[in-house]
Write an enzyme that holds these catalytic residues in place. Structure first.
Site, PDB file in Angstrom:
ATOM      1  N   HIS A   5       0.865  -1.418  -0.047  1.00  9.98           N
ATOM      2  CA  HIS A   5       0.273  -0.053  -0.015  1.00  9.98           C
ATOM      3  C   HIS A   5       0.946   1.442  -0.144  1.00  9.98           C
ATOM      4  CE1 HIS A   5       0.867   0.210   4.164  1.00  9.98           C
ATOM      5  NE2 HIS A   5       0.589  -1.042   4.411  1.00  9.98           N
ATOM      6  N   HIS A  37       3.913   1.268   2.234  1.00  4.54           N
ATOM      7  CA  HIS A  37       5.395   0.514   1.547  1.00  4.54           C
ATOM      8  C   HIS A  37       5.937   1.498   0.481  1.00  4.54           C
ATOM      9  CE1 HIS A  37       2.899  -2.875   2.912  1.00  4.54           C
ATOM     10  NE2 HIS A  37       4.060  -3.174   3.505  1.00  4.54           N
ATOM     11  N   GLN A  71       9.252  -2.653  16.372  1.00  4.65           N
ATOM     12  CA  GLN A  71       9.896  -3.487  15.395  1.00  4.65           C
ATOM     13  C   GLN A  71      11.385  -2.803  14.945  1.00  4.65           C
ATOM     14  OE1 GLN A  71       8.503  -6.036  11.906  1.00  4.65           O
ATOM     15  NE2 GLN A  71       8.848  -3.932  10.791  1.00  4.65           N
TER      16      GLN A  71
HETATM   17  O1  PAF Z   1       7.090  -5.282   8.688  1.00  2.00           O
HETATM   18  C1  PAF Z   1       7.367  -6.173   7.991  1.00  2.00           C
HETATM   19  O2  PAF Z   1       6.351  -5.956   6.948  1.00  2.00           O
HETATM   20  C2  PAF Z   1       7.711  -7.483   8.393  1.00  2.00           C
HETATM   21  O3  PAF Z   1       7.848  -7.699   9.897  1.00  2.00           O
HETATM   22  C3  PAF Z   1       9.368  -7.534   7.842  1.00  2.00           C
HETATM   23  C4  PAF Z   1      10.268  -6.362   8.136  1.00  2.00           C
HETATM   24  C5  PAF Z   1       9.065  -7.527   6.238  1.00  2.00           C
HETATM   25  C6  PAF Z   1       9.758  -8.923   8.208  1.00  2.00           C
HETATM   26  O4  PAF Z   1       8.880  -9.867   7.646  1.00  2.00           O
END
Ligand code: PAF
Length: 285
Positions: A34, A37, A155
């Site tokens: 989307h 990204h 993350q």
């Molecule tokens: O954020 C994400 O889409 C996922 O956690 C990642 C960093 C691609 C790892 O699979």
């Protein structure tokens, strides 16, 4: 744009790309792309000389009861969007290419403390799966720069810690959360929401904003006097709140005032859909 699905066939096009272009900026994704990204891809293009994107729905970061099988897979549309965005190479490995002996038997990378709080507590093993696949993708792609979204702030902090601890020579950059006009953070999981849940969902961001303002105005705390009623209001509106917590930015320790830079983190469920969001707050100095 080159598309490589066989991890063993990656080295030759990557080497050619590195010679032709120079610094490689990498955006790992799970596909179903989307605008959030694509904003990271634009940032990667500005930061590096060539852009590599991976699309891999990583089984190791899903628990048995989670949505691995139903996670939206839209490879053709994703590749069109990446081609249009000027991406140089897309890696689309299969499970066997990343986990030849299966993910359950695989060595895992665990980032303690940061990885154990918030979503790490609610989704045990989740960040081990994220770190392991990101490390493996870094090994395959060898990027100079990697770009992650601030929507997944925990993350991002965990990846930064892993990269520092393991002395990986990669510049980790972050991109701001992209939102719908009504404030809902863009996420592939938003499409799971029913019409009534979708209408309610922006309340998460509005709550973060109003709490953030109140916390900044009363930096001495106690933050609970602001956060507890907000959590109750979300529950009353129909959310099941997993957490709404003020945490110090670099350590993710729970805090009760704004002496240091903080972020207010939320995870809440509407029906079966778990949404996360956050707001970063600067300490009053
Ligand atoms: O954020 C994400 O889409 C996922 O956690 C990642 C960093 C691609 C790892 O699979």
């Amino acid at each position: 744009m080159i598309v490589v699905s066989d991890t063993a066939a990656l080295e030759q096009p990557l080497t050619a790309l590195r010679h032709r272009a120079g610094r490689i900026a990498f955006v790992p994704t799970m596909g179903n792309l989307h605008d959030g990204h694509l904003a990271l891809v634009r940032q990667a293009r500005a930061a590096g000389d060539a852009v590599v994107v991976s699309i891999f729905v990583n089984p190791m970061q899903f628990a048995a009861h989670e949505d691995l099988d139903t996670y939206p897979r839209t490879l053709d549309d994703d590749l069109s969007a990446l081609r249009e965005a000027g991406v140089d190479l897309v890696l689309t490995p299969d499970k066997e290419g990343i986990y030849p002996d299966g993910s359950a038997q695989h060595t895992a990378i665990h980032v303690p403390v940061l990885g154990d709080a918030l979503c790490g507590k609610d989704r045990p093993g989740h960040f081990d799966g994220v770190c392991t696949v990101v490390y493996k993708l870094f090994q395959l792609v060898g990027p100079d720069i990697a770009v992650f979204g601030e929507k997944d702030l925990q993350q991002l902090l965990i990846i930064k810690k892993m990269v520092a601890d393991l002395s990986l020579p990669i510049d980790i950059q972050s991109g701001p959360t992209q939102r719908s006009e009504d404030g809902l953070a863009l996420s592939s999981r938003n499409q799971y929401l029913s019409a009534s849940e979708r209408a309610l969902a922006p309340l998460l961001w509005h709550t973060l904003q109003s709490c953030g303002m109140a916390l900044t105005e009363t930096p001495e705390g106690p933050s609970a006097s602001i956060i507890d009623p907000a959590r109750e209001a979300l529950e009353h509106a129909g959310f099941t709140v997993d957490y709404l917590e003020l945490r110090e930015m670099s350590t993710l320790q729970l805090v009760d005032n704004m002496d240091q830079d903080c972020a207010l983190f939320v995870a809440a469920r509407l029906g079966n859909t778990r949404l996360i969001d956050n707001i970063q707050l600067t300490a009053s100095r």
